[in-house]
Scaffold this active site. Structure first.
Site, PDB file in Angstrom:
ATOM      1  N   LYS A 159       0.844  -1.208   0.000  1.00 23.71           N
ATOM      2  CA  LYS A 159       0.000   0.000   0.000  1.00 23.71           C
ATOM      3  C   LYS A 159       0.878   1.257   0.000  1.00 23.71           C
ATOM      4  CE  LYS A 159      -3.968   1.833   2.659  1.00 23.71           C
ATOM      5  NZ  LYS A 159      -4.769   1.633   3.894  1.00 23.71           N
ATOM      6  N   SER A 206      -9.737   2.035   2.883  1.00 22.58           N
ATOM      7  CA  SER A 206      -8.873   2.746   1.981  1.00 22.58           C
ATOM      8  C   SER A 206      -7.954   1.865   1.139  1.00 22.58           C
ATOM      9  CB  SER A 206      -8.022   3.733   2.782  1.00 22.58           C
ATOM     10  OG  SER A 206      -7.173   3.053   3.690  1.00 22.58           O
ATOM     11  N   SER A 216      -9.658  -0.432   7.050  1.00 16.30           N
ATOM     12  CA  SER A 216      -9.113  -0.347   5.683  1.00 16.30           C
ATOM     13  C   SER A 216      -8.405  -1.578   5.148  1.00 16.30           C
ATOM     14  CB  SER A 216      -8.168   0.835   5.578  1.00 16.30           C
ATOM     15  OG  SER A 216      -8.920   2.020   5.522  1.00 16.30           O
TER      16      SER A 216
HETATM   17  N1  GLN Z   1     -12.931   4.225   6.296  1.00 18.94           N
HETATM   18  C1  GLN Z   1     -12.334   4.674   7.519  1.00 18.94           C
HETATM   19  C2  GLN Z   1     -11.941   6.120   7.393  1.00 18.94           C
HETATM   20  O1  GLN Z   1     -12.253   6.700   6.427  1.00 18.94           O
HETATM   21  C3  GLN Z   1     -11.156   3.803   7.868  1.00 18.94           C
HETATM   22  C4  GLN Z   1      -9.941   4.110   7.130  1.00 18.94           C
HETATM   23  C5  GLN Z   1      -8.771   3.263   7.509  1.00 18.94           C
HETATM   24  O2  GLN Z   1      -8.887   2.227   8.141  1.00 18.94           O
HETATM   25  N2  GLN Z   1      -7.602   3.750   7.121  1.00 18.94           N
HETATM   26  O3  GLN Z   1     -11.351   6.698   8.246  1.00 18.94           O
END
Ligand code: GLN
Length: 487
Positions: free
Chosen positions: A76, A151, A175
């Site tokens: 990532k 994400s 994410s």
């Molecule tokens: N969807 C969540 C957010 O927008 C989690 C994101 C993540 O785990 N990096 O913060």
């Protein structure tokens, strides 16, 4: 498509070690696959073909050994890779090549893996669909018109499109798990502090947790075992041995869960999962009962406050962490014509460099932390976090793990949730409590709803990561893995 791209990491490692296939052939097969499909999937922000082939050559020459010698991995783009572009999918870091490797990357190299490149994500890991990437969304290999989750949608899509057998993600609120669920792959969030954050571009430091993504549970466990463990460069890293997650996955794969107690969270029941998601979850739960597990209903009364607490804590921490992107130290600089003040240049750089969701979070966090509001918002959210932790601790006095669907809905079409931030935030309804507590959790595919994958979440106590792998592997043995339609 070369059959090498269909194999599991365990199979590939075995064949490379036995010299049935060379690491270069394996790397080339995956690079060819990326060339063939990534224009449609857009899982990668950067493909490091030269670096991958060089790493593979070192394996073939016997200069690098290790449990995953020659196995390709995608990383990532929020994780620092020395000399390889690292942008966190933001314009503000465009062109930045870190001068150092994250600890995770060093460990991947020590294990012999071959890094194929960097994967797409929501900007600074804020989002649930990759639609907030500054470089364009990733498309779900199950249906190219739908989101791959976020994400870490790029890492999950790379697996589902057979572009990589393994990938690294980061999980702040879901994410790793949510993209795993909607792409029919496995994603595990380790115990907070179980994997090093050194070299991970910080979003919310008290929540961020790097972890493994794979197409099956054993591969995820193997990847987990090579990246996890104490790191002196991360002050929140836990100085304790990592549980044997690989042995746990193998034990689970034998399909016996006699005596294992699964906790069903009462408060999640009314939370509006799509009917198809609820049905796949229920059927999988029945499959686990057939393997000997017992289902116990538990109450976690504060889970309903997890989402609001998270959306105060995470933006607060992000508003502080993202202050470093000032146009001076890294990446983009806008308006520096010799006549403008430092403040003006910083402001123009941040205005041009950050996307709308990142700006929303910084503004929200700055507000929540401001004097006069701190106690009402941030302080309250921290108290709720403690209550959620106590809910988990109490539940784990009665059961071994908690289970739930990973997400309330399957992969949604592009654009369907971007106009209302709250609708996007709901994607992590079931994943966020674990982050606030700090425990480990895994998402394992458990069937289809309307032809799209559904994820089953298993949450375990802190430092009991092995438990979720055992139950996850047992589930996989009962319901099998999912195969996406051919691309
Ligand atoms: N969807 C969540 C957010 O927008 C989690 C994101 C993540 O785990 N990096 O913060």
């Amino acid at each position: 498509m070369s059959e090498l791209t269909r194999m599991s990491a365990v199979e590939l490692a075995g064949k490379i070690a036995a010299k049935e296939v060379s690491a270069v052939e394996v790397a080339q097969a995956h690079l060819d696959r990326i060339s063939a499909v990534d224009e449609r999937v857009h899982a990668f922000l950067y493909v490091d073909a030269e670096g991958a082939l060089n790493a593979a050559k070192r394996v073939d020459r016997g200069e690098v050994t290790g449990p995953l010698a020659g196995v390709p991995v995608a990383v990532k783009d929020v994780i620092a890779t020395k000399g390889v572009p690292t942008t966190a999918a933001s314009k503000i870091l465009e062109g930045w090549r870190p001068p150092y490797n994250a600890t995770i990357v060093e460990r991947l190299q020590a294990a012999g893996t071959v890094m194929l490149g960097k994967t797409n994500m929501d900007e600074f890991a804020m989002g649930s669909s990759t639609e907030y990437s500054a470089y364009g969304a990733t498309n779900n290999p199950w249906d190219l018109g739908r989101i791959p989750g976020g994400s870490g949608g790029g890492s999950a899509a790379a697996l589902a499109a057979y572009e990589a057998p393994l990938a690294i993600g980061t999980d702040t609120g879901g994410s790793i798990r949510q993209p795993g669920a909607v792409t029919g792959t496995v994603g595990a969030k380790p115990t907070y502090g179980g994997t090093s954050r050194y070299g991970l571009i910080a979003f919310s430091s008290s929540l961020d947790t790097p972890g493994p993504c794979a197409r099956n549970v054993e591969d995820a466990a193997l990847l987990h075992s090579v990246i996890a463990g104490h790191d002196v460069r991360d002050s929140t890293s836990i100085p304790q041995p990592v549980p044997d997650v690989v042995a746990a996955a193998r034990l689970g794969a034998s399909g016996d869960l006699t005596g294992v107690k699964l906790g069903l969270v009462k408060e999640f029941a009314g939370d509006g999962s799509e009917p198809g998601v609820a049905a796949a979850f229920r059927e999988s739960l029945e499959a686990l009962v057939k393997l000997g597990a017992e289902v116990v209903e538990v109450s976690c009364p504060h889970f309903e406050y997890a989402l609001p607490a998270y959306y105060l804590i995470a933006p607060s921490e992000c508003s502080s962490n993202l202050a470093r992107f000032d146009g001076v130290r890294y990446g983009l600089r806008v308006g520096d014509d010799g006549n403008r003040s430092l403040e003006e240049v910083m402001s123009m750089t941040r205005d041009a460099g950050f996307g709308p969701e990142v700006k929303r979070r910084i503004i929200l966090g700055t507000y929540a932390l401001s004097s006069g509001y701190y106690d009402a918002y941030y302080g309250q959210a921290q108290k709720v976090r403690t209550l959620i932790t106590r809910d988990f601790q109490k539940a784990f006095e009665q059961v071994d793990v908690l289970v739930s669907p990973t997400t309330p809905f399957v992969a949604f079409p592009f654009g369907s949730r971007t106009s209302d931030p709250y609708q996007m935030y709901l994607a992590d309804l079931f994943t966020i409590p674990t982050n606030l507590y700090g425990g480990p959790a895994i998402s394992v595919p458990c069937g289809l709803s309307e032809g799209l994958p559904v994820g089953f979440q298993i949450m375990a106590p802190t430092m009991a990561d092995d438990r979720m792998y055992r139950v996850g592997a047992a589930l996989e043995s009962a319901v099998g893995t999912l195969t996406p339609p051919a691309l």
